[in-house]
Write an enzyme that holds these catalytic residues in place. Structure first.
Site: not given
Ligand code: FAD
Ligand code: DHB
Length: 385
Positions: A68, A196, A287, A291
């Site tokens: 992506h 998101y 989360p 990472k």
């Protein structure tokens, strides 16, 4: 070398040491089946991908993983693209932690190297000496392993960190009133890149694992009981929080679901004597910045190099700077993960001031190239050093 824990950190370290001719034994409390099925992260930084390639465990990833070049941030009814590759020259790779772990286990077992599952009663001894020992029980017999160093790669609930003397480590932590309910659904992903979503009902994240598997998350209370979430309720929340004119979220059978609480945690230093902590054993991030897995891998990249210097060349100097080098990266990721979490989650009381700040920040990172680049370079991963 003794390595406690066969998660991404322990397995990658074992593979790295093997590549440089350093012997190690990996001890894992759970069964192989359990470790291979444990559903967790799915976003790999370029540095993680490069290391897996270097270690010769990337054949399936290279054939099947999905690249992506950006992510979407959705808020106030619109979806905004953050073109990370354009901004930073780097992208991310979508490849499940379960798959990384499966390939590392297969490589180790095919090479005939020691990796013991269902080990019990692991204890560490004499870590302040140059010959520390690990005792454990396996297949009905007691064992003791004497080694040059112990790597505590046993995650956030392991035995290595708690076995160090009181006062040896300093702990830093922050609790969040949030949790994520994550699902794996058997349905073609409805998105080309991750979404998101900031929403008055709470945060949602749309991710994927393959052309036929979608991985979706919704914000819930940190101690939410998954029993309160029948499949219909999950889809209803996902639909409401990610709705966009002209776009539909496809639904399908939910194969797995689980709740994860969110926490930030770091210990300093990541070492005591000849016991070195790596991955979740030393730090936890919420989360939202994707990472956790990447930090576990970058820790062991640094640690592995230093252990090779010790075991092959008898040079312990690199080991003395392991903790300081790793912590610089860890704290950057801690900040980024805290920042992403704070920007995207609905506070429990829905504080309107906080909400306005979040929206101002989201507008900024989706309209200023400077702000978008800052988000992007952290998300794709800063260079390892
Ligand atoms: P782990 O993967 O935890 O591995 C530690 C290993 O040590 C385990 O196999 C454990 O069984 C073993 N162990 C524990 N105690 C002992 C013992 N006494 N003796 C021997 N072995 C022992 N990160 C993201 O970026 N995105 C996500 O969506 C995401 N979801 C997550 C969901 C959950 C439920 C959890 C817990 C974490 C999630 N993370 C996520 C974080 C990410 O998965 C971790 O950062 C990553 O697994 C860290 O790898 P590790 O090898 O350090 O630890
Ligand atoms: C996934 C997990 C994350 O924590 C994240 O920030 C993005 C994607 C995932 O499981 O795909």
């Amino acid at each position: 070398m003794a390595i406690v824990g066969a998660g991404p950190a322990g397995l990658t370290l074992a593979q790295l040491l093997h590549a440089h001719g350093v012997e190690s034994v990996v001890l894992e409390a759970r069964s192989r089946d359990y470790v291979e099925r444990r559903l967790r992260a799915g976003v790999l930084e370029q540095g993680t991908v490069d290391l897996l390639r270097e270690l010769g465990v990337s054949a399936r990833m290279d054939a099947e993983a999905i690249e992506h070049g950006g992510i979407h941030l959705q808020f106030a009814g619109d979806r905004h693209h953050v073109p990370m590759r354009e901004l930073t020259g780097r992208g991310i790779t979508i490849w499940g932690q379960t798959e990384v772990v499966k390939d590392l286990i297969a490589a180790r077992l095919e090479a005939g190297l020691p990796l013991h599952f269902e080990v019990q009663d692991v204890t560490v001894h004499d870590v302040e000496s140059e010959r520390p020992r690990v005792r454990y029980r396996h297949a009905g017999a007691d064992h003791e392993l004497e080694c040059d160093a112990i790597a505590g790669c046993d995650g956030s609930h392991g035995v290595c960190r708690p076995s160090l003397p009181a006062g040896a480590l300093r702990e830093f932590s922050r609790e969040y009133p949030y949790g994520w309910l994550g699902i794996l659904a058997e349905v073609e992903p409805s998105i080309d890149e991750l979404v998101y979503a900031h929403h008055a009902r709470g945060f949602a994240l749309l991710s994927l694992r393959s052309p036929t598997l979608s991985r979706y998350y919704v914000q819930v209370a940190h101690d939410e009981d998954v029993a309160n979430w029948p499949d219909e309720r999950i889809w209803e929340e996902l639909q409401a929080r990610t709705a966009l004119a002209g776009w539909t979220l496809r639904e399908g059978p939910i194969l797995e679901k689980g709740v994860t609480g969110m926490r930030s945690f770091v210990v300093e230093p990541m070492q005591h004597g000849r016991l070195f902590l790596a991955g979740d054993a030393a730090h936890i991030v919420p989360p939202t910045g994707a990472k956790g897995l990447n930090l576990a891998i970058s820790d062991v990249a640094i640690l592995g190099e230093a252990l090779v210097a010790l075991c092959r060349d008898g040079d312990a100097t690199a080991l003395t700077s392991y903790s300081a080098r790793a912590l610089r990266r860890v704290w950057r990721a801690e900040h980024f993960s805290w920042w992403m979490t704070s920007m995207l989650h609905r506070p429990p009381d829905g504080d309107p001031f906080e909400e306005r700040l979040q929206l101002a920040q989201l507008r900024y990172v989706t309209s200023s190239d400077a702000a978008a680049t800052s988000l992007a370079e952290n998300y794709v991963g800063l260079p390892w050093g």
